[in-house]
Enzyme design. Sequence first.
Site, mmCIF file in Angstrom:
data_model
loop_
_atom_site.group_PDB
_atom_site.id
_atom_site.type_symbol
_atom_site.label_atom_id
_atom_site.label_comp_id
_atom_site.label_asym_id
_atom_site.label_seq_id
_atom_site.Cartn_x
_atom_site.Cartn_y
_atom_site.Cartn_z
ATOM 1 N N GLU A 88 47.406 37.184 51.137
ATOM 2 C CA GLU A 88 47.163 38.651 50.433
ATOM 3 C C GLU A 88 46.700 39.367 51.554
ATOM 4 O O GLU A 88 45.852 39.017 52.495
ATOM 5 C CB GLU A 88 46.288 38.319 49.488
ATOM 6 C CG GLU A 88 45.750 39.683 48.708
ATOM 7 C CD GLU A 88 44.539 39.344 47.776
ATOM 8 O OE1 GLU A 88 43.851 38.434 47.973
ATOM 9 O OE2 GLU A 88 44.588 40.317 46.881
ATOM 10 N N ASN A 146 48.707 46.172 45.228
ATOM 11 C CA ASN A 146 48.311 45.121 45.875
ATOM 12 C C ASN A 146 49.581 44.010 45.778
ATOM 13 O O ASN A 146 49.753 43.717 44.726
ATOM 14 C CB ASN A 146 46.990 44.318 45.400
ATOM 15 C CG ASN A 146 46.799 43.103 46.221
ATOM 16 O OD1 ASN A 146 47.228 42.632 47.074
ATOM 17 N ND2 ASN A 146 45.586 42.772 46.233
ATOM 18 N N LYS A 204 50.280 42.780 42.031
ATOM 19 C CA LYS A 204 49.140 42.073 41.387
ATOM 20 C C LYS A 204 48.819 42.561 40.131
ATOM 21 O O LYS A 204 48.570 43.582 40.035
ATOM 22 C CB LYS A 204 48.168 41.781 42.505
ATOM 23 C CG LYS A 204 46.766 41.067 42.148
ATOM 24 C CD LYS A 204 45.837 40.968 43.096
ATOM 25 C CE LYS A 204 44.701 40.107 43.091
ATOM 26 N NZ LYS A 204 43.736 39.971 44.092
HETATM 27 N N1 ING Z 1 39.729 37.402 45.199
HETATM 28 C C1 ING Z 1 39.024 36.408 44.374
HETATM 29 C C2 ING Z 1 39.917 35.491 43.709
HETATM 30 O O1 ING Z 1 40.282 35.731 42.619
HETATM 31 C C3 ING Z 1 37.306 36.204 42.804
HETATM 32 C C4 ING Z 1 38.016 37.028 43.480
HETATM 33 C C5 ING Z 1 36.721 34.897 43.177
HETATM 34 C C6 ING Z 1 37.414 36.264 41.116
HETATM 35 C C7 ING Z 1 35.941 34.094 42.639
HETATM 36 C C8 ING Z 1 36.626 35.380 40.451
HETATM 37 C C9 ING Z 1 35.906 34.249 40.908
HETATM 38 O O2 ING Z 1 40.043 34.598 44.402
HETATM 39 C C10 ING Z 1 40.640 38.126 45.072
HETATM 40 N N2 ING Z 1 41.254 38.847 45.871
HETATM 41 O O3 ING Z 1 41.364 38.215 43.977
#
Ligand code: ING
Length: 305
Positions: free
Chosen positions: A46, A109, A126
């Site tokens: 990403e 995104n 996204k």
């Molecule tokens: N990053 C993280 C993901 O979903 C996240 C954000 C991490 C959300 C952990 C909830 C728990 O892997 C992105 N860029 O979505």
Amino acid sequence: SRRLKVAAAQMGPIHLADSKASAVKRMMTMLRQAADAGCRFVVFPELALTTFFPRWWMADQAEIDRFFEAQMPSPETMPLFELAREKKVGFYLGYAELTEDGGRTRRFNTSILVGPDGRIIGKYRKVHLPGHSDHLPQAPFQHLEKRYFEVGDLGFNVWRMFDEDVVMGQCICNDRRWPETFRVMGLQGVEMVALGYNTPTDNIYFHEPPYRRVFHHLLSVQANAYQNGTWIVATAKAGKEDGFGMYGASVIVAPTGEIAAQAMSEADEVIMFDCDLSLGESIRQNVFNFARHRRPEHYRLITER
Ligand code: ING
């Protein structure tokens, strides 16, 4: 049987000071390595061209837009498209898309699927944007995807790729946590899903031990692969970007839910697997046979609520 040798080209950190050209150079090195090992499809992360900029509060739109691509291929990514075409290798690329739509500037995104002839076959924007839209000055870092991007407007689709007519799907990062993402592609007969991610090792909302965050990543990808009988290639951008950690654990997961290959580092690393697409057929025929066993009349709440 129908086979496709694929690679996850995991990237280590891209710092604020790093140029998009330097990121493309690293991706080309890994694409060459994958192609020379007989891979015909490479999955990059990403937002693979820049640091994970949603971690930074920026008020000036011109400063924010420096992280976006107004065209694709862009001048910086053209060499990657040309190398891929020369090697007859298809690839998935995640990037920040800036587009003019009827006089309105829109920002997503985005990821694309590029065929072995260098042509863009499919685009995805996204849908599941995690984090927050306002500045959280007390937080150790921001997660401003809801501010910098619009929710994707293209839905979840599949495209046929390569001579074997592989039914390929794509999504991005947080999407991998949501079963709906894969079920919508599963209902379109998806055989392989490509996705990139940038996942912080620390959670800004509540403390989670780092190993548990990797567990949730693997749990999500393995469960969704098995429950839809699809291969999943999930590629991280990892390591410490200007001191902010993101985990690796890039994986190639089989339709059985088993991990076929997993990255060992948090740096640039190519993992590969020669995927037998008939593995998915047997799962979709004998276990998740949607036509025989699925009862959508009892599932309405999932889309109505
Ligand atoms: N990053 C993280 C993901 O979903 C996240 C954000 C991490 C959300 C952990 C909830 C728990 O892997 C992105 N860029 O979505």
